[in-house]
Scaffold this motif. Structure first.
Motif: not given
Length: 117
Positions: A4-5, A8, A10, A14, A38
């Protein structure tokens, strides 16, 4: 699947990623899914900009060589149209690769066995 990191994303990106991604997806398909997520996040930011929720629609640029200032207006509407088209293409390709696209190729295969004899 990327962590998840690393993604990145929103909230909307996600959700799209979670909806489309599977552990068994090949890396090439995962890459398309990440890019679609994205793109969704970018579209949401452009929508906020167009609705006036974000105030970075224009930038004052100082040219140090001439000491002039130039106001640059963001072309968010045009960019949003282009990104919406890109997102549609990405989603169509993802569906095609997952085998649930129902696109033109599959429709033409249904007619391939028919002959006029």
């Amino acid at each position: 699947m990327p962590s998840e990191d690393v993604l990145n994303l929103d909230a909307a990106g996600r959700r799209l990623y979670d909806d489309l991604a599977a552990e068994t997806d090949p890396y090439s398909l995962t890459t398309l899914i990440v890019e679609a997520a994205r793109t969704k996040d970018r579209l949401d930011k452009l929508d906020q900009l167009l609705r006036g929720e974000i105030e970075t629609w224009a930038v004052l640029v100082h040219d140090l060589r001439t000491e002039d200032y130039e106001l640059k207006i963001n072309s968010a509407a045009a960019e949003a149209r282009q990104l919406a088209s890109v997102l549609r293409q990405l989603l169509a390709e993802i569906q095609r690769q997952k085998g649930d696209g129902g696109g033109p190729d599959e429709q033409s295969d249904d007619l391939a066995g028919l002959t006029g004899t």
